[in-house]
Design an enzyme around this catalytic site. Sequence first.
Site, short mmCIF file in Angstrom:
data_model
loop_
_atom_site.label_atom_id
_atom_site.label_comp_id
_atom_site.label_asym_id
_atom_site.label_seq_id
_atom_site.Cartn_x
_atom_site.Cartn_y
_atom_site.Cartn_z
CE LYS A 40 -11.68 47.74 -66.41
NZ LYS A 40 -11.03 48.94 -66.93
CG ASP B 163 -10.86 53.03 -72.07
OD1 ASP B 163 -10.22 53.23 -71.02
OD2 ASP B 163 -10.33 52.86 -73.17
CD GLU C 245 -21.07 47.22 -63.59
OE1 GLU C 245 -21.53 46.42 -62.75
OE2 GLU C 245 -20.80 48.39 -63.35
CB CYS D 264 28.98 51.84 -66.42
SG CYS D 264 28.61 50.22 -65.77
CE LYS E 166 -8.97 45.74 -68.81
NZ LYS E 166 -7.67 46.19 -69.17
CB CYS F 109 26.07 51.48 -63.27
SG CYS F 109 25.21 51.66 -64.85
CE1 TYR G 224 -16.96 52.12 -61.15
CE2 TYR G 224 -17.49 53.10 -63.27
CZ TYR G 224 -16.58 52.84 -62.26
OH TYR G 224 -15.30 53.30 -62.37
CB CYS H 293 26.62 47.79 -68.10
SG CYS H 293 25.66 49.30 -67.94
CB CYS I 156 24.77 46.88 -64.99
SG CYS I 156 26.17 47.86 -64.48
S1 IVH Z 1 -15.96 48.65 -60.33
C1 IVH Z 1 -13.98 47.86 -56.45
N1 IVH Z 1 -17.24 48.96 -62.58
O1 IVH Z 1 -12.03 50.17 -64.14
C2 IVH Z 1 -14.40 47.92 -57.84
N2 IVH Z 1 -15.03 49.79 -62.45
O2 IVH Z 1 -9.66 48.55 -63.94
C3 IVH Z 1 -14.29 49.28 -58.39
N3 IVH Z 1 -14.26 50.91 -64.46
O3 IVH Z 1 -10.67 51.91 -61.45
C4 IVH Z 1 -14.47 49.35 -59.82
N4 IVH Z 1 -16.10 50.68 -65.61
O4 IVH Z 1 -12.11 53.23 -63.12
C5 IVH Z 1 -16.09 49.17 -61.92
N5 IVH Z 1 -18.52 49.23 -64.50
C6 IVH Z 1 -17.39 49.42 -63.83
C7 IVH Z 1 -16.29 50.09 -64.42
C8 IVH Z 1 -15.12 50.24 -63.68
C9 IVH Z 1 -14.88 51.18 -65.61
C10 IVH Z 1 -12.86 51.30 -64.15
C11 IVH Z 1 -12.64 51.96 -62.82
C12 IVH Z 1 -11.59 51.13 -62.13
C13 IVH Z 1 -10.97 50.42 -63.29
C14 IVH Z 1 -10.30 49.14 -62.87
#
Ligand code: IVH
Length: 825
Positions: free
Chosen positions: A131, A133, A129, A436, A328, A463, A240, A433, A457
């Site tokens: 991710k 942002d 799914e 210092c 990613k 320092c 999610y 350093c 250092c």
């Molecule tokens: S699952 C235990 N699903 O990504 C798993 N996270 O880098 C909990 N995020 O803190 C996260 N889209 O804020 C999950 N489809 C998605 C997501 C997602 C964005 C974020 C979330 C998490 C962060 C981790």
Amino acid sequence: MPDMSRETAVEALSREQAEAELAALAGEIAAADERYYADDAPEITDAQYDELRRRNTAIEERFPDLVRPDTPSKRVGTAPAAKFGKIRHALPMLSLDNAFSDEDVADFARRVRRFLKLGDDAPLAITAEPKIDGLSLSLRYEGGKLVSAATRGDGSVGEDVTQNALTLDDIPRRLKGEAPDIFEVRGEVYMSHADFAALNARREAEGLALFANPRNAAAGSLRQLDPAVTRSRPLRFFAYAWGEASALPASTQMEMVAALGRFGFPINERMKRFTGIAELIAHYHAIEEARASLGYDIDGVVYKVDDLGLQERLGFVSRSPRWAIAHKFTAEKATTVVEAIDINVGRTGKLAPLARLRPVTVGGVVVSNVTLHNEDYIAGRDASGEPIRGGRDIRIGDAVVIQRAGDVIPQVLDVVEEKRPAGAVPFAFPDHCPICGSKAAREINARTGRPDSVRRCTAGLTCPAQGREGLKHFVSRAAFDIDGLGDRLIEAMFDEGMVHQPADIFKLSLGPVKALMEQRALAMRLEREAAEDAELAASGKEARKRGDRKTYDYSKAAQNLLAAIEAKKTVDLNRFVFALGIPHIGETSAKALARHFEDVRALIDGAAAAAKARPGEAWDRLTALRGFGEGSKALEGLVAAVEEKGETPDFDPTQHAGLRLNAPQRVALRESFGAGSAMVEGLRTAIGARAGEAYRAIAADSDIGPVAAHSLIGFFDEAHNREAVQALLDAGVSTENPLFHRAEVASPVAGKTVVFTGSLEKMTRDEAKGMAEALGARVAGSVSAKTDLVVAGPGAGSKLSKAAELGIEVLDEDGWFERIGRTPG
Ligand code: IVH
């Protein structure tokens, strides 16, 4: 000269006085906002702040034509009524491990299969799914009703943003349908591209600072003290995941998310379920292609093992689930020029090189500096002249390709050598350093015997850079987290000589703190006025005349700060340990140490015991070999084999049947220890230098490891560090340790020391260890008088006989599951 006294009633103010006072108020409120929002270190109380605003509004009401273009009353989102309350998450909010390549994804699937003992062909469903942002939010429903909303915070404790969450249309106040009685719904708050553009256009027209990207805009909008402001910002939400639940409406990730949809949440329509890696990756590319047209920012694809039973078995490592990973998107790149290389000195004395770049926009963010890590990285070679992986030979004047991947900090990806200016010379890394002037040296790595890539250092806390940075770290959020004591204030205290070491913080008194606050407020005001004047001068205008500068009474603010310090005299042991700034001991290892030691005393004693039990060099050499890490099965097997058969002529450990070493392990052994009797001799020496239990207990903890263990020992080995810690205790600081009470988990094996041996068939070894530890047991690698229980699978050998010899209870795998009241699988 106009009378600036706030004592003058608004009704009695002359026009001239009003104008001057509005100007002063605009500056003071802006400065207070800055301290509060940007620095997180307010210097006036909320009441004093409110009073400034009230006075500003009252004057503006009387003289509407004097309202300034920069009036604080038109600026939204800067009216702190009170700081956010805190909410402890019933279950921690985790983060995700990252994958950057198809190979990383395949590795993830392999790890999952190995952990679960699933064959390559056994079906394994995984969801994929987008991710999102944004920022994550946890919503708690009780009896179907929303009772609280919290940001992620540090994963354990977040900020209470309940009132703000209630303003989002995407978040139901009541769950629809048959929802569990207690149910925490988790997901992401975000802002769409269109809403972001409109918000920024509005702000630009109002002369307000623009948000850098939709994620910052969403975070800034949710974390508003005034819910009316949040309401005015178009925030959205995708559900999610979930936290605590009194019952689960489904048994797979896919069905759970569908259930979240039925309860009334927006869910992402691009979530799909697959059984093969190739399909997962194809879906990743499909999402990547759709990225530009989604209308909101995403920074990758999240894969999750679909079956919740398997998720439960897989559990967590540190702060991320083993059952999920974020793939990613490839980073964005740009080319620019290295204009200079600066050296900063960190709290551990590390000389940290930073490239100053000609500013360049990478993926929508302006990047003007980038870390160069260490001198080997800059030189592209290590101390012995060998080229190093990732190293670059970076010179001042070089054209470099910068890469930025999501929220990961920017990196130099490449040097464009064709563009290197004639005469560019390799960067001469300082050996003293820059702060210092003391010698800066490379330490010899205890494990590899080679010089470390980091130069430090050698002056320690004498320092100034280290003293200062150490104090900033000490009061930081994950450490003592003292309200109102931010970076700038602690720096000022250090620079003024009020605080030299952490214990001094607890000895501060009202007078000097108040005086410092006053002095700083005045300095800031003068600075601001000078900047204003410079701006006026630049546009050919005359500098503004100003009245006497009235200083505020900072007694209350100073009292608040002292009260906040007093309140932190008792802290959790893990925070205390983290705050000490011991190299290689981060939040995770500090927590792990807190599970081993009840309080500071026990920790110091434990470090001393570990120092005595420290392994000799030969053992370090053995455990540094790939595949023979401390606590590993191969290492245990090898030790047992050598101990048992070491005397037998022609014994070859690499061929020992019970051991089943793989080819790289056999090669590693031969390369390090030679062959035949030389190998056996070398191994016996290594075993003779084996670490004692006090060392092994911490070094074998996967959240600590040998590097942090050595560092802990080294830290407490230094008298000045022991003294600094003692000074804290003497100043009245004490610790609590909720983590230590793991042994009190109510389970039949809590507090027991368990050894697993033989080939386990119903669980993997990692799983067995995780299960036992979660139930409050300690898992040991060898049988001794301290062992309470041995769980033996088929083929168990010497440990089983040792258990019999010592009269220790032995169970088979079924017996183990029966004992802990679970069924296998
Ligand atoms: S699952 C235990 N699903 O990504 C798993 N996270 O880098 C909990 N995020 O803190 C996260 N889209 O804020 C999950 N489809 C998605 C997501 C997602 C964005 C974020 C979330 C998490 C962060 C981790």
